[in-house]
Design an enzyme around this catalytic site. Structure first.
Site, PDB file in Angstrom:
ATOM      1  N   GLU A   1      10.179  -4.444   9.385  1.00 36.10           N
ATOM      2  CA  GLU A   1       9.226  -5.293   9.728  1.00 36.10           C
ATOM      3  C   GLU A   1       8.153  -5.189   8.611  1.00 36.10           C
ATOM      4  OE1 GLU A   1       9.158  -7.146  12.343  1.00 36.10           O
ATOM      5  OE2 GLU A   1      10.565  -6.089  13.860  1.00 36.10           O
TER       6      GLU A   1
ATOM      7  N   CYS B   1      -0.073  -8.633   9.603  1.00 35.73           N
ATOM      8  CA  CYS B   1       1.303  -9.132   8.966  1.00 35.73           C
ATOM      9  C   CYS B   1       1.227 -10.455   9.225  1.00 35.73           C
ATOM     10  CB  CYS B   1       2.239  -8.328   9.406  1.00 35.73           C
ATOM     11  SG  CYS B   1       2.605  -8.344  11.164  1.00 35.73           S
TER      12      CYS B   1
HETATM   13  P1  NAD Z   1       2.815   0.615   3.598  1.00 34.70           P
HETATM   14  O1  NAD Z   1       4.114  -0.125   3.000  1.00 34.70           O
HETATM   15  O2  NAD Z   1       1.834   1.239   2.421  1.00 34.70           O
HETATM   16  O3  NAD Z   1       2.981   1.699   4.608  1.00 34.70           O
HETATM   17  C1  NAD Z   1       3.718   1.819   5.647  1.00 34.70           C
HETATM   18  C2  NAD Z   1       4.125   3.136   6.077  1.00 34.70           C
HETATM   19  O4  NAD Z   1       5.298   3.241   5.348  1.00 34.70           O
HETATM   20  C3  NAD Z   1       3.191   4.123   6.005  1.00 34.70           C
HETATM   21  O5  NAD Z   1       3.397   5.182   7.143  1.00 34.70           O
HETATM   22  C4  NAD Z   1       3.619   4.937   4.660  1.00 34.70           C
HETATM   23  O6  NAD Z   1       3.411   6.410   4.515  1.00 34.70           O
HETATM   24  C5  NAD Z   1       5.031   4.534   4.681  1.00 34.70           C
HETATM   25  N1  NAD Z   1       5.873   4.652   3.356  1.00 34.70           N
HETATM   26  C6  NAD Z   1       5.218   4.011   2.270  1.00 34.70           C
HETATM   27  N2  NAD Z   1       6.242   4.136   1.234  1.00 34.70           N
HETATM   28  C7  NAD Z   1       7.457   4.709   1.641  1.00 34.70           C
HETATM   29  C8  NAD Z   1       8.657   5.088   1.380  1.00 34.70           C
HETATM   30  N3  NAD Z   1       8.986   4.630   0.004  1.00 34.70           N
HETATM   31  N4  NAD Z   1       9.491   5.669   2.084  1.00 34.70           N
HETATM   32  C9  NAD Z   1       9.256   5.879   3.487  1.00 34.70           C
HETATM   33  N5  NAD Z   1       8.062   5.606   4.009  1.00 34.70           N
HETATM   34  C10 NAD Z   1       7.327   5.049   3.063  1.00 34.70           C
HETATM   35  O7  NAD Z   1       1.970  -0.326   4.340  1.00 34.70           O
HETATM   36  P2  NAD Z   1       0.651  -0.496   4.955  1.00 34.70           P
HETATM   37  O8  NAD Z   1      -0.368  -0.657   3.745  1.00 34.70           O
HETATM   38  O9  NAD Z   1       0.220   0.739   5.829  1.00 34.70           O
HETATM   39  O10 NAD Z   1       0.542  -1.602   5.972  1.00 34.70           O
HETATM   40  C11 NAD Z   1       0.518  -3.301   5.467  1.00 34.70           C
HETATM   41  C12 NAD Z   1       1.759  -3.643   5.196  1.00 34.70           C
HETATM   42  O11 NAD Z   1       2.564  -3.521   6.481  1.00 34.70           O
HETATM   43  C13 NAD Z   1       1.626  -5.293   4.887  1.00 34.70           C
HETATM   44  O12 NAD Z   1       2.484  -5.657   4.049  1.00 34.70           O
HETATM   45  C14 NAD Z   1       1.905  -5.912   6.267  1.00 34.70           C
HETATM   46  O13 NAD Z   1       2.311  -7.268   6.125  1.00 34.70           O
HETATM   47  C15 NAD Z   1       3.097  -5.007   6.874  1.00 34.70           C
HETATM   48  N6  NAD Z   1       3.145  -4.906   8.298  1.00 34.70           N
HETATM   49  C16 NAD Z   1       4.232  -5.684   8.736  1.00 34.70           C
HETATM   50  C17 NAD Z   1       4.324  -6.022   9.866  1.00 34.70           C
HETATM   51  C18 NAD Z   1       5.450  -6.936  10.530  1.00 34.70           C
HETATM   52  O14 NAD Z   1       5.841  -6.595  11.732  1.00 34.70           O
HETATM   53  N7  NAD Z   1       6.150  -7.444   9.984  1.00 34.70           N
HETATM   54  C19 NAD Z   1       3.499  -5.399  11.149  1.00 34.70           C
HETATM   55  C20 NAD Z   1       2.531  -4.769  10.571  1.00 34.70           C
HETATM   56  C21 NAD Z   1       2.326  -4.496   9.030  1.00 34.70           C
END
Ligand code: NAD
Length: 511
Positions: free
Chosen positions: A264, A298
Site C-alpha cells: 500500500e 496517501c
Molecule cells: P516510509 O516508506 O518512510 O515508511 C513506512 C514504514 O516502512 C516505516 O515503518 C518504515 O520504518 C518502514 N520502512 C522504510 N524503509 C523500509 C525498507 N527498506 N524495508 C522495510 N521497511 C521499511 O513512509 P512514511 O513516510 O512513514 O509514510 C508516508 C508514505 O506512506 C507516503 O508515500 C504515503 O502515500 C504512503 N501511504 C500509503 C498508504 C496506502 O494505503 N497506499 C497509506 C498510508 C501511507
C-alpha cells in the site's frame, strides 16, 4: 503534570514498563535509543530503545507459538475476541484519538475518526468471522465432491506508515486475526507511542481470554527491523504501507523468497472538474482533500484538473478558501491545518515549491514556514496552490505536504489522460452532474486507479470497500470486500466417496 502526561497515564503507557530516565515510556529493546517528539509543540513524548535482533527473535517466536493455538479456535470464537477489542477501543476512543493527534499532528477530529475506523473494522471482522466462505464445485468424476477451504497463513508481518499510525494496523490485524493468523507489527518509528497504547489496550483483552500476547506483537524499530521482516521466511505475508521507495525494497525482498505481500504505497491523486460540476461541493471536497492531515494522506488531493471554461473561477474560489484556513495546534478544534510530521517534511515542502518554480510553475498562495510561539515545533507550513503542468517532475512525484497543483484541460479524454498520466494509481475523483461523464470516468477507459469517486473527494475511504491502488501504489488491497482472502491460503479438496478410482480427463491407467 501536563495534560499529555495524564493522557499517557490513562492509556496505561506509564504502566507498560517503568519510566525511562528522561522519557515517559521505555521499551525493552537493546537497540539504538530513539526519542519521540510531538510535531504539535516539539515536546518529548517518549524515549524508546529499538528492538535488537534478540528481541526480534523472541517476539517472532511468541507470535509463532500464539498462532499454533489460535488457528485451532473456531473463526466465530476468534471474532468474539475481536468484538471485545472493538469494545476496548470504543472505551479508549477519546484518549487514543487525542494521542494520535498529538503524536502524528492530524486534527483531533481526524484522530478520533482514525480510532472510529478501527472500531468499524472490528465490527466488520466480527461479521466476517462467520463468512469465510469457500466455493463448492461439481466434480467431473462420479461419486466425487470438490470444494475449497481457506486456512490461515501463520504470522503476518505488518509494517506501517506514520500518517495513519493505528488504523492501517487494524485494517490488517483485525482481518488477519479472524482468519486465524498471529501478527507481528512494526509501526512507524515516527509514531511509536500510539502503537504502545494499542498494545496495552489489547493486552487486557488477551489476558481476559487467556490468550498469549504474541497474538498481536509490536516491535519498535527503524527501517532495519522492517528489512528483517521482509527477508524472514517465517513471515508468509508482509503487509507494508509506506512510500513507493519502501514498497519496491520490500516487494523485492519478499518476492526473492516467494513470500506474499500486500503493498500500500504512495499516491498522486487528482480531481477532474467538468463544466457540469457543482462548485460548492467541489470546494469542500477539494480543500479537505488537499489540506486535511496537512496533505499527509496517501489519498490527499495533489492535482486539480479543471476544464478551461471554469478554470479561472475555480482558481479564484480555491485561493479565497485557502485564505480562510486556520493553521495551528490540531488539538484546538478551531484550527483546520496542523503541523507536518517533522523538519524533514518541512524541507520536502520548501524544496518542492522551489523545484516547481524552476520548472516554470507559479505559486498562487502558501510557500511559508510559520514562526512564532504557537509554531515552536517549526513544523507548520501554509498550504499552497500552484499552477503547473502535468509533465513537471515535481508534479509527477508525491510530496507529502499540502501542495495542490492546478492543471487545465479542454476535453474529458484529455482530462482522463492527465489524471492517469502519473506512475501512481491510488485515488481519483470527478465532479460532474452529467451521467455520461461520470460513467465514462468509471469505465475501463476511465480512471486507472484503485479508487474512483464521483462527486466525492479523493480522501476519506470507508472500511467496507477494498482499499488500495494500482501501478506504483503497489496493487495491494486491504480492509473490506474480499480483501480477507490475501490473509489466508486456499486449499482445493477433492473427496472420493465411491469404491472405484476414476481418473480426471478420462485417462485410463489399468494394470
Ligand atoms: P516510509 O516508506 O518512510 O515508511 C513506512 C514504514 O516502512 C516505516 O515503518 C518504515 O520504518 C518502514 N520502512 C522504510 N524503509 C523500509 C525498507 N527498506 N524495508 C522495510 N521497511 C521499511 O513512509 P512514511 O513516510 O512513514 O509514510 C508516508 C508514505 O506512506 C507516503 O508515500 C504515503 O502515500 C504512503 N501511504 C500509503 C498508504 C496506502 O494505503 N497506499 C497509506 C498510508 C501511507
Amino acid at each position: 503534570m501536563t495534560d499529555i502526561q495524564s493522557l499517557l497515564q490513562r492509556l496505561g503507557l506509564d504502566r507498560v514498563l517503568p519510566a525511562a530516565s528522561t522519557g515517559l515510556i521505555a521499551y525493552p529493546g537493546q537497540g539504538a535509543l530513539h526519542q519521540d517528539h510531538s510535531p504539535v509543540d516539539g515536546a518529548l513524548i517518549a524515549e524508546f530503545h529499538y528492538a535488537d535482533a534478540a528481541l526480534y527473535e523472541r517476539s517472532l517466536a511468541a507470535c509463532q507459538e500464539a498462532f499454533l493455538a489460535w488457528r485451532q479456535w473456531p473463526a466465530p470464537k476468534r471474532g468474539e475476541v475481536v468484538r471485545q477489542i472493538g469494545e476496548a477501543l470504543r472505551a479508549a476512543k477519546q484518549d487514543l484519538g487525542t494521542l494520535v493527534s498529538y503524536e502524528m499532528g492530524k486534527s483531533l477530529q481526524e484522530g478520533l475518526g482514525e480510532v472510529q475506523e478501527m472500531i468499524d473494522i472490528c465490527d466488520f471482522a466480527v461479521g466476517l468471522s462467520r463468512q469465510l466462505y469457500g466455493l463448492t464445485m461439481h466434480s467431473e468424476r462420479p461419486e466425487h465432491r470438490m470444494y475449497e477451504q481457506w486456512h490461515p497463513l501463520g504470522v503476518v508481518g505488518i509494517i506501517s506508515a506514520f500518517n495513519f499510525p493505528v488504523a492501517v494496523w487494524s485494517w490488517n490485524a483485525m482481518i488477519a486475526a479472524v482468519c486465524g493468523n498471529a501478527c507481528l507489527w512494526k509501526p512507524s518509528e515516527k509514531t511509536p507511542a500510539t502503537a504502545m497504547a494499542i498494545q496495552h489496550i489489547l493486552k487486557e483483552v488477551l489476558q481476559r481470554n487467556a490468550l498469549p500476547e504474541g497474538l498481536f506483537a509490536v516491535i519498535q524499530g527503524s527501517r532495519e527491523v522492517g528489512e528483517w521482516m521482509a527477508q524472514d521466511e517465517r513471515l508468509p505475508l508482509i503487509s507494508a504501507t509506506g512510500s513507493t521507495r519502501m514498497g519496491k525494497a520490500v516487494g523485492q525482498a519478499v518476492g526473492a523468497r516467494l513470500g506474499k505481500s500486500i503493498l500500500e504505497l504512495g499516491g498522486n491523486n487528482a480531481i477532474i472538474v467538468t463544466p457540469h460540476a457543482n462548485l460548492d461541493m467541489l470546494l469542500r471536497g477539494a480543500v479537505f482533500g488537499a489540506v486535511g492531515t496537512a496533505g499527509q494522506r496517501c489519498t490527499s488531493t495533489r492535482r486539480l484538473i479543471v476544464h478551461e471554461s471554469l478554470y479561472e473561477e475555480v482558481k479564484a474560489k480555491m485561493v479565497k478558501a485557502y485564505a480562510q484556513l486556520r493553521i495551528g495546534n490540531p488539538l484546538d478544534e478551531a484550527n483546520h491545518v496542523g503541523p507536518l510530521i517533522d523538519q524533514d517534511a518541512v524541507t520536502a515542502y520548501t524544496q518542492a515549491l522551489q523545484n516547481l518554480q524552476k520548472e516554470g510553475g507559479r505559486i498562487l498562495c502558501g510557500n511559508r514556514v510559520l514562526e512564532g510561539p504557537e509554531y515552536s515545533s517549526r513544523c507548520y507550513v501554509e498550504p499552497s496552490i500552484c499552477e503547473a503542468e502535468n509533465h513537471f517532475q515535481i508534479v509527477q512525484s508525491e510530496t507529502f505536504a499540502p501542495i495542490l497543483y492546478l492543471l487545465k484541460y479542454k476535453s474529458l479524454d484529455e482530462a482522463i489522460a492527465l489524471q492517469n498520466g502519473v506512475k501512481q494509481g491510488l485515488s481519483s475523483a470527478i465532479f460532474t452532474s452529467d451521467m455520461r461523464e461520470a460513467e465514462r470516468f468509471l469505465s475501463a477507459q476511465g480512471s486507472d486507479c484503485g479508487i474512483a469517486n464521483v462527486n466525492i473527494g479523493t480522501s476519506g475511504a470507508e472500511i467496507g470497500g477494498a482499499f488500495g491502488g494500482e501501478k506504483e501504489t503497489g496493487g495491494g488491497r486491504e480492509s473490506g470486500s474480499d480483501s480477507w482472502k490475501a490473509y489466508m491460503r486456499r486449499q482445493t479438496n477433492t473427496l472420493n466417496f465411491g469404491s472405484s478410482l476414476p481418473l480426471a480427463q478420462g485417462i485410463s491407467f489399468d494394470f
